[in-house]
Design a protein around this motif. Sequence first.
Motif, PDB file in Angstrom:
ATOM      1  N   HIS A 166      13.877 -21.765 -49.125  1.00 23.20           N
ATOM      2  CA  HIS A 166      14.282 -21.540 -47.730  1.00 23.20           C
ATOM      3  C   HIS A 166      15.164 -20.306 -47.669  1.00 23.20           C
ATOM      4  O   HIS A 166      16.003 -20.075 -48.548  1.00 23.20           O
ATOM      5  CB  HIS A 166      15.053 -22.769 -47.229  1.00 23.20           C
ATOM      6  CG  HIS A 166      15.370 -22.773 -45.757  1.00 23.20           C
ATOM      7  ND1 HIS A 166      16.345 -21.970 -45.198  1.00 23.20           N
ATOM      8  CD2 HIS A 166      14.855 -23.502 -44.738  1.00 23.20           C
ATOM      9  CE1 HIS A 166      16.407 -22.213 -43.894  1.00 23.20           C
ATOM     10  NE2 HIS A 166      15.518 -23.133 -43.590  1.00 23.20           N
ATOM     11  N   LEU A 167      14.965 -19.503 -46.621  1.00 27.60           N
ATOM     12  CA  LEU A 167      15.787 -18.307 -46.411  1.00 27.60           C
ATOM     13  C   LEU A 167      16.286 -18.278 -44.968  1.00 27.60           C
ATOM     14  O   LEU A 167      15.480 -18.341 -44.031  1.00 27.60           O
ATOM     15  CB  LEU A 167      14.965 -17.037 -46.677  1.00 27.60           C
ATOM     16  CG  LEU A 167      15.166 -16.341 -48.014  1.00 27.60           C
ATOM     17  CD1 LEU A 167      14.079 -15.313 -48.245  1.00 27.60           C
ATOM     18  CD2 LEU A 167      16.529 -15.678 -48.069  1.00 27.60           C
ATOM     19  N   SER A 168      17.589 -18.216 -44.795  1.00 29.90           N
ATOM     20  CA  SER A 168      18.169 -17.960 -43.479  1.00 29.90           C
ATOM     21  C   SER A 168      18.474 -16.469 -43.424  1.00 29.90           C
ATOM     22  O   SER A 168      19.301 -15.971 -44.199  1.00 29.90           O
ATOM     23  CB  SER A 168      19.451 -18.783 -43.279  1.00 29.90           C
ATOM     24  OG  SER A 168      19.162 -20.166 -43.300  1.00 29.90           O
ATOM     25  N   TRP A 169      17.806 -15.762 -42.529  1.00 34.70           N
ATOM     26  CA  TRP A 169      17.901 -14.298 -42.468  1.00 34.70           C
ATOM     27  C   TRP A 169      18.259 -13.915 -41.045  1.00 34.70           C
ATOM     28  O   TRP A 169      17.438 -14.028 -40.140  1.00 34.70           O
ATOM     29  CB  TRP A 169      16.568 -13.692 -42.888  1.00 34.70           C
ATOM     30  CG  TRP A 169      16.597 -12.210 -43.096  1.00 34.70           C
ATOM     31  CD1 TRP A 169      17.395 -11.507 -43.940  1.00 34.70           C
ATOM     32  CD2 TRP A 169      15.768 -11.242 -42.434  1.00 34.70           C
ATOM     33  NE1 TRP A 169      17.108 -10.155 -43.861  1.00 34.70           N
ATOM     34  CE2 TRP A 169      16.117  -9.975 -42.936  1.00 34.70           C
ATOM     35  CE3 TRP A 169      14.764 -11.327 -41.469  1.00 34.70           C
ATOM     36  CZ2 TRP A 169      15.504  -8.797 -42.511  1.00 34.70           C
ATOM     37  CZ3 TRP A 169      14.148 -10.162 -41.045  1.00 34.70           C
ATOM     38  CH2 TRP A 169      14.509  -8.920 -41.559  1.00 34.70           C
ATOM     39  N   SER A 212      15.952 -17.563 -36.829  1.00 39.85           N
ATOM     40  CA  SER A 212      16.488 -16.854 -37.997  1.00 39.85           C
ATOM     41  C   SER A 212      16.278 -17.618 -39.303  1.00 39.85           C
ATOM     42  O   SER A 212      17.050 -17.457 -40.247  1.00 39.85           O
ATOM     43  CB  SER A 212      17.985 -16.578 -37.806  1.00 39.85           C
ATOM     44  OG  SER A 212      18.686 -17.789 -37.593  1.00 39.85           O
ATOM     45  N   ALA A 213      15.233 -18.460 -39.374  1.00 38.60           N
ATOM     46  CA  ALA A 213      15.016 -19.253 -40.579  1.00 38.60           C
ATOM     47  C   ALA A 213      13.555 -19.228 -40.998  1.00 38.60           C
ATOM     48  O   ALA A 213      12.649 -19.345 -40.170  1.00 38.60           O
ATOM     49  CB  ALA A 213      15.471 -20.697 -40.357  1.00 38.60           C
ATOM     50  N   TYR A 214      13.351 -19.088 -42.302  1.00 37.84           N
ATOM     51  CA  TYR A 214      12.026 -19.059 -42.909  1.00 37.84           C
ATOM     52  C   TYR A 214      12.008 -20.045 -44.071  1.00 37.84           C
ATOM     53  O   TYR A 214      13.026 -20.247 -44.746  1.00 37.84           O
ATOM     54  CB  TYR A 214      11.716 -17.660 -43.458  1.00 37.84           C
ATOM     55  CG  TYR A 214      11.559 -16.582 -42.407  1.00 37.84           C
ATOM     56  CD1 TYR A 214      10.305 -16.088 -42.069  1.00 37.84           C
ATOM     57  CD2 TYR A 214      12.675 -16.038 -41.775  1.00 37.84           C
ATOM     58  CE1 TYR A 214      10.151 -15.081 -41.126  1.00 37.84           C
ATOM     59  CE2 TYR A 214      12.535 -15.036 -40.817  1.00 37.84           C
ATOM     60  CZ  TYR A 214      11.276 -14.564 -40.504  1.00 37.84           C
ATOM     61  OH  TYR A 214      11.127 -13.571 -39.563  1.00 37.84           O
ATOM     62  N   SER A 215      10.851 -20.634 -44.321  1.00 28.55           N
ATOM     63  CA  SER A 215      10.760 -21.556 -45.447  1.00 28.55           C
ATOM     64  C   SER A 215       9.360 -21.538 -46.034  1.00 28.55           C
ATOM     65  O   SER A 215       8.402 -21.103 -45.411  1.00 28.55           O
ATOM     66  CB  SER A 215      11.124 -22.985 -45.025  1.00 28.55           C
ATOM     67  OG  SER A 215      10.055 -23.591 -44.306  1.00 28.55           O
TER      68      SER A 215
END
Length: 386
Positions: free
Chosen positions: A196-199, A245-248
């Motif tokens: 998971h990436l919060s960008w 703003s979140a990717y997974s």
Amino acid sequence: MSVSPLALQLPPLALYIHIPWCIQKCPYCDFNSHAVKQGIPEQEYVSHLLADLRQDLGYVQGRVISSIFIGGGTPSTFSGEGIQAILDGVRTELQLSPDCEVTMEANPGTVEAARFAAYVAAGVTRFSIGVQSFQTEQLKALGRIHDCDEAIKAAQLAATLPLKSFNLDLMHGLPNQDVAGALADLQQAIDLKPPHLSWYQLTIEPNTAFASRPPVLPEDEALWDIQEQGHQLLQQHGYSQYEISAYSQPGLQCRHNLNYWRYGDYLGIGCGAHGKITMPETGQIIRPVKIKHPKGYMDISKGYLDETSEVAPEDRAFEFFMNRFRLLEACPKQDFSAYTGLPITSVTDALAKAEQLGLINSTELHWQISPKGARYLNDLLALFID
């Protein structure tokens, strides 16, 4: 708008736990955090957290806890024993779902292998690591206490632990950052293979050091290029955007955040913690807020509650869509009336306007934000303000 006191349905329930201390206050941070000056009263604070929880048990209303989020501050300033005591106390007072997600925020500068392993043994199933950047100059500008090597090692350590997932927090639009620098940061994060990436873009918030001494931030055109090219880069590596703003990776979205954005309920314990509680018997949606400063919070004579406000019927549509339209997934139309107590007819005109403008798409059963709506989210939400 009128709301029937019997119209509200109980949504899922989560738990937020706030630990307010950090090593130093970052200049962009507007969270309720307090720099450590004379040590952390860990045991005392844990006892107050659990007493706070016991006072809120009436809000549970027979529900199981679907997720727990330990935020801050910097929760990883606590010992493994401290986190164990918190989670043991929670498990004593509440029923957790069998697959309850337990996320804990951690900063690379406070990461130690033995301590991380102790957190997992205590019941943490997911870490959210506050990297923010892998570039030394940017880390200094942001007031971070870690360096690039520590950030990489923290992510590599998380990957070796028996966790269900871990997240890297990364910012873009940093002081004097160009497109190449932002994409290099993102590529470094991707190379560490977090599930998971919060960008998200740095914003200047009131009452922060950056608000009083604003840094030079990239121009809007550069910010747009960063977002567009970064989005493509993430997709190329198998990450799907599910929130603004979140990717997974597939199936590894943050469950706790999903509950927020789906307008679920949550208990909030600890300094300055906020909660959202639905009360079907009275037709109310209330928001309790706990005392903000640690000293006041741990003063037994005052109790833990600072204030409780009610979400007025005329504000519920805006609040519901402010949350739901952060998510890119389709929103079941039935959830609107179930969780707000309002008839769908109360938002028919606003939704029709949003669809006409291309900000949402609509089917018989769902609404879904469009790519244009995600880009112009503020314009979309303005349609629901009376």
